[in-house]
Scaffold this motif. Structure first.
Motif, PDB file in Angstrom:
ATOM      1  N   TRP A 236       2.312  27.639   0.266  1.00 24.72           N
ATOM      2  CA  TRP A 236       3.526  27.062  -0.303  1.00 24.72           C
ATOM      3  C   TRP A 236       3.208  25.972  -1.322  1.00 24.72           C
ATOM      4  N   GLU A 237       2.170  25.195  -1.054  1.00 24.18           N
ATOM      5  CA  GLU A 237       1.809  24.126  -1.975  1.00 24.18           C
ATOM      6  C   GLU A 237       1.376  24.691  -3.328  1.00 24.18           C
ATOM      7  N   ALA A 238       0.604  25.756  -3.308  1.00 26.86           N
ATOM      8  CA  ALA A 238       0.172  26.390  -4.557  1.00 26.86           C
ATOM      9  C   ALA A 238       1.364  26.990  -5.311  1.00 26.86           C
ATOM     10  N   ASN A 239       2.434  27.266  -4.589  1.00 26.61           N
ATOM     11  CA  ASN A 239       3.650  27.803  -5.197  1.00 26.61           C
ATOM     12  C   ASN A 239       4.624  26.701  -5.602  1.00 26.61           C
ATOM     13  N   GLY A 240       4.170  25.450  -5.507  1.00 23.48           N
ATOM     14  CA  GLY A 240       4.978  24.332  -5.973  1.00 23.48           C
ATOM     15  C   GLY A 240       5.895  23.723  -4.933  1.00 23.48           C
ATOM     16  N   PHE A 241       5.680  24.033  -3.660  1.00 28.90           N
ATOM     17  CA  PHE A 241       6.559  23.528  -2.600  1.00 28.90           C
ATOM     18  C   PHE A 241       5.830  22.510  -1.734  1.00 28.90           C
ATOM     19  N   ASP A 242       6.177  21.237  -1.921  1.00 22.39           N
ATOM     20  CA  ASP A 242       5.707  20.219  -0.988  1.00 22.39           C
ATOM     21  C   ASP A 242       6.680  20.235   0.193  1.00 22.39           C
ATOM     22  N   ASP A 243       6.523  19.310   1.138  1.00 26.04           N
ATOM     23  CA  ASP A 243       7.379  19.311   2.327  1.00 26.04           C
ATOM     24  C   ASP A 243       8.856  19.184   1.975  1.00 26.04           C
ATOM     25  N   GLU A 244       9.173  18.295   1.044  1.00 23.32           N
ATOM     26  CA  GLU A 244      10.571  18.086   0.659  1.00 23.32           C
ATOM     27  C   GLU A 244      11.160  19.345   0.008  1.00 23.32           C
ATOM     28  N   ALA A 245      10.378  19.989  -0.843  1.00 18.91           N
ATOM     29  CA  ALA A 245      10.849  21.204  -1.508  1.00 18.91           C
ATOM     30  C   ALA A 245      11.025  22.345  -0.513  1.00 18.91           C
ATOM     31  N   LEU A 246      10.183  22.393   0.523  1.00 16.46           N
ATOM     32  CA  LEU A 246      10.357  23.418   1.559  1.00 16.46           C
ATOM     33  C   LEU A 246      11.637  23.195   2.349  1.00 16.46           C
ATOM     34  N   VAL A 247      11.989  21.936   2.575  1.00 16.58           N
ATOM     35  CA  VAL A 247      13.263  21.630   3.238  1.00 16.58           C
ATOM     36  C   VAL A 247      14.409  22.146   2.373  1.00 16.58           C
ATOM     37  N   GLU A 248      14.325  21.894   1.068  1.00 22.19           N
ATOM     38  CA  GLU A 248      15.362  22.357   0.156  1.00 22.19           C
ATOM     39  C   GLU A 248      15.421  23.882   0.105  1.00 22.19           C
ATOM     40  N   LEU A 249      14.265  24.542   0.080  1.00 13.68           N
ATOM     41  CA  LEU A 249      14.233  26.007   0.077  1.00 13.68           C
ATOM     42  C   LEU A 249      14.838  26.543   1.369  1.00 13.68           C
ATOM     43  N   SER A 250      14.522  25.919   2.484  1.00 13.64           N
ATOM     44  CA  SER A 250      15.098  26.326   3.765  1.00 13.64           C
ATOM     45  C   SER A 250      16.612  26.202   3.739  1.00 13.64           C
ATOM     46  N   GLU A 251      17.101  25.089   3.221  1.00 18.37           N
ATOM     47  CA  GLU A 251      18.548  24.889   3.143  1.00 18.37           C
ATOM     48  C   GLU A 251      19.191  25.938   2.238  1.00 18.37           C
ATOM     49  N   PHE A 252      18.582  26.188   1.101  1.00 22.46           N
ATOM     50  CA  PHE A 252      19.104  27.189   0.170  1.00 22.46           C
ATOM     51  C   PHE A 252      19.193  28.555   0.850  1.00 22.46           C
ATOM     52  N   CYS A 253      18.130  28.951   1.535  1.00 19.18           N
ATOM     53  CA  CYS A 253      18.113  30.255   2.222  1.00 19.18           C
ATOM     54  C   CYS A 253      19.181  30.316   3.312  1.00 19.18           C
ATOM     55  N   LEU A 254      19.355  29.240   4.050  1.00 21.17           N
ATOM     56  CA  LEU A 254      20.380  29.222   5.089  1.00 21.17           C
ATOM     57  C   LEU A 254      21.777  29.338   4.495  1.00 21.17           C
ATOM     58  N   ARG A 255      21.993  28.708   3.358  1.00 17.13           N
ATOM     59  CA  ARG A 255      23.302  28.806   2.708  1.00 17.13           C
ATOM     60  C   ARG A 255      23.560  30.228   2.202  1.00 17.13           C
ATOM     61  N   VAL A 256      22.537  30.883   1.664  1.00 17.21           N
ATOM     62  CA  VAL A 256      22.673  32.278   1.239  1.00 17.21           C
ATOM     63  C   VAL A 256      22.973  33.153   2.459  1.00 17.21           C
ATOM     64  N   LEU A 257      22.233  32.947   3.529  1.00 17.95           N
ATOM     65  CA  LEU A 257      22.449  33.711   4.756  1.00 17.95           C
ATOM     66  C   LEU A 257      23.873  33.505   5.271  1.00 17.95           C
ATOM     67  N   TYR A 258      24.331  32.289   5.254  1.00 16.60           N
ATOM     68  CA  TYR A 258      25.677  31.961   5.725  1.00 16.60           C
ATOM     69  C   TYR A 258      26.737  32.778   4.978  1.00 16.60           C
ATOM     70  N   LEU A 259      26.579  32.876   3.668  1.00 15.08           N
ATOM     71  CA  LEU A 259      27.544  33.635   2.872  1.00 15.08           C
ATOM     72  C   LEU A 259      27.554  35.104   3.267  1.00 15.08           C
ATOM     73  N   PHE A 260      26.401  35.673   3.541  1.00 13.75           N
ATOM     74  CA  PHE A 260      26.343  37.065   3.977  1.00 13.75           C
ATOM     75  C   PHE A 260      26.972  37.232   5.366  1.00 13.75           C
ATOM     76  N   LEU A 261      26.836  36.209   6.210  1.00 12.92           N
ATOM     77  CA  LEU A 261      27.377  36.305   7.567  1.00 12.92           C
ATOM     78  C   LEU A 261      28.894  36.172   7.614  1.00 12.92           C
ATOM     79  N   ILE A 262      29.453  35.347   6.739  1.00 14.64           N
ATOM     80  CA  ILE A 262      30.904  35.145   6.823  1.00 14.64           C
ATOM     81  C   ILE A 262      31.687  36.096   5.929  1.00 14.64           C
ATOM     82  N   ASP A 263      31.065  36.648   4.907  1.00 11.13           N
ATOM     83  CA  ASP A 263      31.775  37.550   4.014  1.00 11.13           C
ATOM     84  C   ASP A 263      31.264  38.967   4.199  1.00 11.13           C
TER      85      ASP A 263
END
Length: 150
Positions: free
Chosen positions: A72-99
Motif C-alpha cells: 500500500w505504501e508503494a501505491n501512495g497509501f500511508d495509514d491516513e490514506a488507507l483510512v480514507e480508502l476504507s471509508e470510501f469503499c464502505l460508502r460505495v458498498l453502502y450505496l449498493f446495499l441500500i439501492d
C-alpha cells in the motif's frame, strides 16, 4: 466473519484489483443477505440509519485491505490514506446495499463498473505523485530579462 476474511486470502498484489475484488465480494454476498438489507433500510421512528463508517467498520475494512499482498505504501497509501480508502469503499458498498431497486450488476459487469469508477480513486496517489514529478521537471526556470542594447 471468518468466511469473509478467508475469501480474500487469495493472493492479489495489485491495489486496484484488491479493492475491486473486495467490493465485488461484499456486494455479491451482502446484498443476498436479507438481514443486511433489513438493517440498512428498516428503522423505527426516531432510529438513525446504521453507520457503515463506524470505527469498527473502518477497522474491519482496513484489516481486509491488509490481507492482500499489496504494498500500500508503494501505491501512495500511508495509514491516513488507507483510512480514507476504507471509508470510501464502505460508502460505495453502502450505496449498493441500500439501492437494490436498480438492476443488480452480476458477473463481470460489477468489476467493469467498479474498475471504471473506483479504480481511478485507487491509483490517484500514484498519479498525483507522478504528475508532481512531471510538473517539477517541466516547470521553466525563472529567466532574467535581457536588457536591450542602447
Amino acid at each position: 466473519m471468518t468466511r469473509i476474511l478467508d475469501a480474500v486470502d487469495e493472493i492479489i498484489a495489485d491495489a486496484v484489483t484488491a479493492v475491486i475484488e473486495g467490493l465485488v465480494f461484499a456486494i455479491e454476498n451482502l446484498t443476498k443477505d436479507e438481514r443486511i438489507g433489513f438493517m440498512m433500510t428498516s428503522r423505527s421512528r426516531g432510529e438513525v440509519t446504521p453507520s457503515l463508517t463506524s470505527d469498527t467498520a473502518l477497522s474491519f475494512s482496513r484489516s481486509m485491505l491488509h490481507r492482500y499482498e499489496v504494498d500500500w505504501e508503494a501505491n501512495g497509501f500511508d495509514d491516513e490514506a488507507l483510512v480514507e480508502l476504507s471509508e470510501f469503499c464502505l460508502r460505495v458498498l453502502y450505496l449498493f446495499l441500500i439501492d437494490t431497486a436498480k438492476a443488480p450488476r452480476h458477473g463481470d459487469n460489477p468489476r467493469t463498473y467498479l474498475a471504471r469508477w473506483v479504480g481511478p480513486a485507487v491509483i490517484y496517489p500514484r498519479f498525483a505523485d507522478a504528475m508532481g514529478a512531471i510538473t517539477k521537471v517541466a516547470s521553466p526556470s525563472p529567466r532574467s530579462r535581457r536588457r536591450s542594447a542602447s
